[in-house]
Design an enzyme around this catalytic site. Structure first.
Site, PDB file in Angstrom:
ATOM      1  CG  ASP A   1     -40.492   5.679 -84.101  1.00 20.18           C
ATOM      2  OD1 ASP A   1     -40.627   4.482 -83.784  1.00 20.18           O
ATOM      3  OD2 ASP A   1     -39.435   6.312 -83.935  1.00 20.18           O
ATOM      4  CD  GLU A   2     -37.581   8.687 -86.616  1.00 24.43           C
ATOM      5  OE1 GLU A   2     -37.319   9.902 -86.561  1.00 24.43           O
ATOM      6  OE2 GLU A   2     -36.854   7.814 -86.089  1.00 24.43           O
ATOM      7  CB  SER A   3     -41.699   2.454 -90.823  1.00 23.59           C
ATOM      8  OG  SER A   3     -41.535   1.420 -91.750  1.00 23.59           O
TER       9      SER A   3
END
Length: 690
Positions: A326-328
């Site tokens: 997530d959230e890279s």
């Protein structure tokens, strides 16, 4: 002594009004409580029988020859629980020739639960015997928890009422995620969390072990990960093995999460060569999305991950590994010319394509180590392999997309506890909503849901109050039938379950009480502060972050940290006002009126009392506005009752002033929200109609 007189006496002794409202509920139901269903989660099918079986010193058990250490230990825990809760000594022989309780398990060979484990059980209790049947020992464990919940008082004795139960879970994946990276959670927190999970039939402990703020798991292959990325706060592999064994003995799978390719700042402190951009790295103290990411184009990254995943696969026996995803944000990927060139050479249009490439290669590594991969919904693309399990934090829509393309999924979006939503709000959100467009076969790909406790704004002292008892309501959402949606009945049973959880050693009640004593300096002063705190709930994580800019170093011992999300008074006051306004029984209405009077007077008195304390306890000034408003709200309540009782309509000016007060009190202030405003609005509206 009548109920009202008892309440006046208790209040004079400094008992908090949240506790008073609970006592009101218990006193009003004491005569009929014996036959009430207090089970949570609700069983699939339950039929009340006639009579009951008493718990005496002659209570005995037979396992019908089954020899399984997990089942034997769970049975002894149940007997110890019955003994503790009844005060009656009970023998621990598990092969009685004439048992009160017979436990029949078809397959007693299990050593740990899996996703495919049969968790069904049936329970038959008559006035002479109890029979618990299950296909597996893990189904029997659930039945033993139900037996403990069934214990009730009848004519001065403890009994188990006659009942027939056939029970099975709606979803096989009923999880709870604990983030231990942002703030480390000591082992006692982990163990009592597992105790509570077992009590409400949750079966997956998702252990979020790594993130930007800390690497919390010992790697013997790569010791620099904890040596430089943990502040010395991490779990050894021996400790992890003990936790896994404990969880298995309670019917719970342990699924670890190692978040990659982003959220890896703590990894890169000790191993910066894995990063997409070579720079000095430090453990992140603030929260958010950071640029640091593993280099997805380097073979050395995959050699490292192969070794690390191999080590962790040997440590964690469950078939599933959670690898985040997530959230890279792709910032460091775009900042590295060689990574950009790699993308061009492979016809990648965006960093999303690069992440898909990374996820595919990592999934292959997971397969090599005989595991299956779980990831957050960012890993979902049209090319995501079908055996990847998608955990959705962005909503049922992405979960539906996953199912339609053949991926299994888990819903978490509505169940983020740091959003501070009420149990009611989360309880009514379903992993498969009523308006779902999924076919029956696609719906089977929805494995269930997970409740998530992110740790940016919690400590070991406050975590339980943020998790429980709301998570117990969500355990029912994952276990019980879709039709189990009666919110009022859920709260009735949740209040009872909260006390049971307290008996297991959870601190969701005692932790805030201890915190209030520290804020106020004495038990008497804490009782006054508890009046105010019982009316408040903490604002959401995002709201608090915007107001306070919290970080890993922010002290979490403030007034807001000892407020409870969805505190009992919210539902208790709603019921009390409803009784007062709508009861057809004059005596019941009169009792509700008197209880409201006591409650509102306590609000009025709390303000001056806390004002007097504040000079010597400056932390109380964190709630200066709220204590002033509570005094005003108490006056609103008293005046509304007087108008309703006298059938004298208030002036327009008064109504406008009260509505303005209610509107102002509804603002997010001092990191808190009032939970009492809707019933008060009802009283003002009713007064205005006279």
């Amino acid at each position: 002594m009548n109920h009202a007189s008892t309440l006046e006496l208790l209040h004079a002794r400094g008992i908090s009004l949240g506790t008073l409202c609970l006592l009101v509920s218990l006193m009003s139901t004491a005569q009929s409580q014996t036959l009430q269903n207090t089970l949570l989660p609700a069983p699939s099918n339950i039929t009340a029988g006639n009579g009951s079986i008493a718990i005496t010193k002659d209570f005995t058990v037979s396992l019908r020859g089954a020899h399984n250490p997990i089942l034997e230990a769970a049975t002894r825990r149940t007997l110890e629980s019955l003994e503790r809760n009844t005060g009656i000594p009970i023998g621990k022989d598990l092969q009685s020739p004439s048992p009160t309780l017979t436990i029949q398990v078809q397959d007693s060979t299990g050593t740990r639960p899996t996703l495919e484990t049969d968790e069904d059980y049936s329970l038959s209790a008559t006035s002479s015997k109890i029979v618990l049947w299950a296909q597996t020992i893990f189904g029997a464990l659930h039945g033993l928890e139900t037996i403990q919940q069934l214990v009730q008082a009848e004519d001065g004795h403890y009994v188990i009422p006659a009942v027939e139960i056939n029970d099975s879970p709606r979803f096989p994946w009923r999880g709870f995620m604990l983030d231990v990276s942002r703030h480390f959670m000591p082992l006692p927190v982990v163990y009592r969390t597992l105790d509570a999970m077992a009590a409400v039939k949750l079966n997956v402990f998702h252990w979020h072990l790594t993130d930007d703020q800390g690497f919390r798991i010992e790697s013997r292959r790569f010791p620099l990960l904890t040596a430089k990325g943990s502040d010395g706060l991490f779990y050894t592999q021996d400790q992890v093995r003990d936790v896994i064994a404990y969880a298995s003995a309670h019917g719970i799978r342990v699924v670890p999460e190692f978040d990659i390719p982003g959220h890896v700042t703590s990894w890169l402190v000790g191993m910066p060569q894995l990063g997409s951009v070579q720079r000095p790295y430090e453990i992140s103290r603030t929260f958010g999305i950071w640029d640091g990411a593993l280099d997805p184009t380097s073979d050395s990254t995959y050699k490292f991950l192969d070794a690390f995943i191999g080590e962790m696969s040997s440590l964690f026996p469950d078939e599933y590994l959670h690898l985040g995803g997530d959230e890279s944000n792709g910032a460091d990927w775009k900042a590295n010319p060689s990574i950009v060139a790699f993308m061009h050479a492979h016809n990648m249009k965006s960093t999303d394509d690069l992440q898909n490439y990374f996820s595919t290669r990592v999934l292959a590594l997971v397969h090599q180590h005989h595991k299956q991969m779980v990831g957050w919904d960012e890993i979902l693309t049209p090319g995501t392999p079908k055996d990847a399990v998608i955990q959705s934090w962005r909503g049922v829509e992405s979960l539906a997309v996953a199912a339609k393309q053949g991926n299994r999924g888990i819903l978490s979006a509505p169940y983020y506890l740091d959003g501070m939503k009420t149990a009611e709000q989360m309880y009514l959100d379903d992993p498969i909503p009523d308006n779902s467009t999924l076919t029956p076969d696609q719906q089977k790909l929805i494995l269930g849901g997970e409740v998530c406790m992110w740790a940016e704004q919690i400590t070991a002292q406050t975590v339980d109050s943020r998790v429980w008892p709301r998570t117990a309501a969500l355990a029912e959402r994952f276990w019980s039938t879709r039709q189990t949606r009666d919110v009022a009945d859920m709260y009735r049973r949740l209040e009872i379950e909260s006390i049971r959880l307290d008996g297991l050693g959870l601190t969701h009640i005692s932790g805030p009480e201890s915190g209030l004593r520290q804020l106020a300096g004495s038990e008497d002063a804490a009782a006054q502060l508890a009046v105010l705190i019982s009316t408040l709930s903490p604002v959401s994580f995002h709201e608090r972050y915007e107001q306070q800019k919290t970080s890993q170093l922010t002290p979490m011992g403030n007034a807001v940290d000892y407020t409870r999300p969805d505190p009992p008074l919210r539902e208790d006051l709603r019921l009390l006002v409803d009784r007062y306004l709508h009861s057809s029984a004059p005596a019941d209405r009169a009792a509700a009126h008197q209880q409201l009077q006591i409650l509102f007077q306590s609000w009025i008195a709390s303000g001056p009392a806390l004002d007097a304390l504040a000079p010597e306890h400056p932390k109380l000034n964190q709630l200066t506005l709220r204590r002033t408003q509570l005094t005003q709200l108490g006056q609103l309540g008293i005046q509304s009752l007087a108008s309703i009782e006298s059938h004298t309509p208030p002036t327009t000016t008064w109504i406008e002033a009260q509505n303005t007060l209610l509107k102002t009190a509804a603002d997010h202030s001092e990191l808190t929200d009032f939970v009492i405003l809707l019933p008060l609005q009802q009283l003002v509206d009713t007064a205005g109609k006279h």
